[in-house]
Design an enzyme around this catalytic site. Sequence first.
Site, PDB file in Angstrom:
ATOM      1  CB  CYS A 131      -4.520  -4.129   4.175  1.00 30.34           C
ATOM      2  SG  CYS A 131      -3.929  -5.166   2.836  1.00 30.34           S
ATOM      3  CB  CYS A 134      -1.931  -2.872   1.662  1.00 26.72           C
ATOM      4  SG  CYS A 134      -3.450  -3.794   1.443  1.00 26.72           S
ATOM      5  CG  ASP A 135      -0.676  -0.281   4.344  1.00 23.56           C
ATOM      6  OD1 ASP A 135      -0.396   0.084   3.188  1.00 23.56           O
ATOM      7  OD2 ASP A 135      -1.793  -0.102   4.858  1.00 23.56           O
TER       8      ASP A 135
END
Length: 307
Positions: A131, A134-135
């Site tokens: 993701c 997200c990261d």
Amino acid sequence: MRNVIIIGSGCAGNTAAIYTARANLKPLVVGGHEAGGQLSLTSLVENFPGFPQGILGPELVENMKQQAEHFGAEYIHGSVIEVDFSKRPFRLLIEDEWHEARTVIIASGASARWLGLPNEKRLIGHGVSSCATCDGFFYRGKKIMVVGGGDSALEEAMFLTRFGSEVALVHRRDQFRASKIMVDRVRQNEKIKPILNSVVEDVYDVEQNLVTGVRLRNLATGETTEREVDGFFVAIGHVPNTAPFAGHIDLDPDGYIVSKGGARTSVEGVFHAGDVQDRVYRQAITASGAGCMAAIEAERYLESAGH
Ligand code: NAP
């Protein structure tokens, strides 16, 4: 007989559990084969509102579970094997026992597809991710690699150029599967280095518990090379966890639940929440929002049915 059985214990399932438990419906939550959902596979979550310093994914999802239990939600381990939605009450085979429910909330999520490399799973949350939203932030000024040739991979590669010093995009064929507009954008972006006809054979370094590099193989020449990498993003698609529901509710050709508006599925009294229906946003906060919607709809459905 349960008022509501919630299938899945990620953000969507846990939020549905908090809401239905507070409505005194005593929900039963089926943990599923990846208890805690995708968040249990991430490290720091910095985009869930309410945590200015961020919060670890597993901690966030455990907090949600405790919050639901505090209001009377009951959790059981195991997965749904089979369902019968053809009559009321609905029946669900959970492991080896049949359970009955007046309403069902399906929040079983979609699992990221992984490459199946020897060290890939061990480095999830330590440089390996599925993701970018997200990261990506963790790889400012670092070397990033994305694997995949579809719209998701190209979109993630574009997004990651905001952070990385370079973004290598590895695809197994000589042509991307993604739409032409995405391919054009990627080609024009100087930070993205396409590596075509190539596969990743392994990712290092488990001993350091950190991604430091990968071994690549060129499928056209057979040549093997090593490349330094700090962030390794696998974007080769998702698989919705809907196998037990096929033939019982409407699914699209890829297996995602077809929404009939709000949280409704094609069966009255069966609701959807989170990534099992959403292939666009896939965020913890959107899954939680969807869990809330499903809970409110289940509550109203039960009320209108006189329960
Ligand atoms: P996808 O279109 O199925 O693409 C998956 C990619 O991963 C393909 O390029 C495939 O290679 C590659 N792949 C699969 N298994 C692999 C393996 N074991 N090793 C190496 N490579 C592998 O999946 P997606 O990109 O997640 O997209 C899913 C759907 O959502 C698509 O319909 C897409 O158009 C849509 N989507 C749209 C947008 C947008 O419009 N903004 C954004 C994201 C997704 P091959 O090409 O060789 O098969």
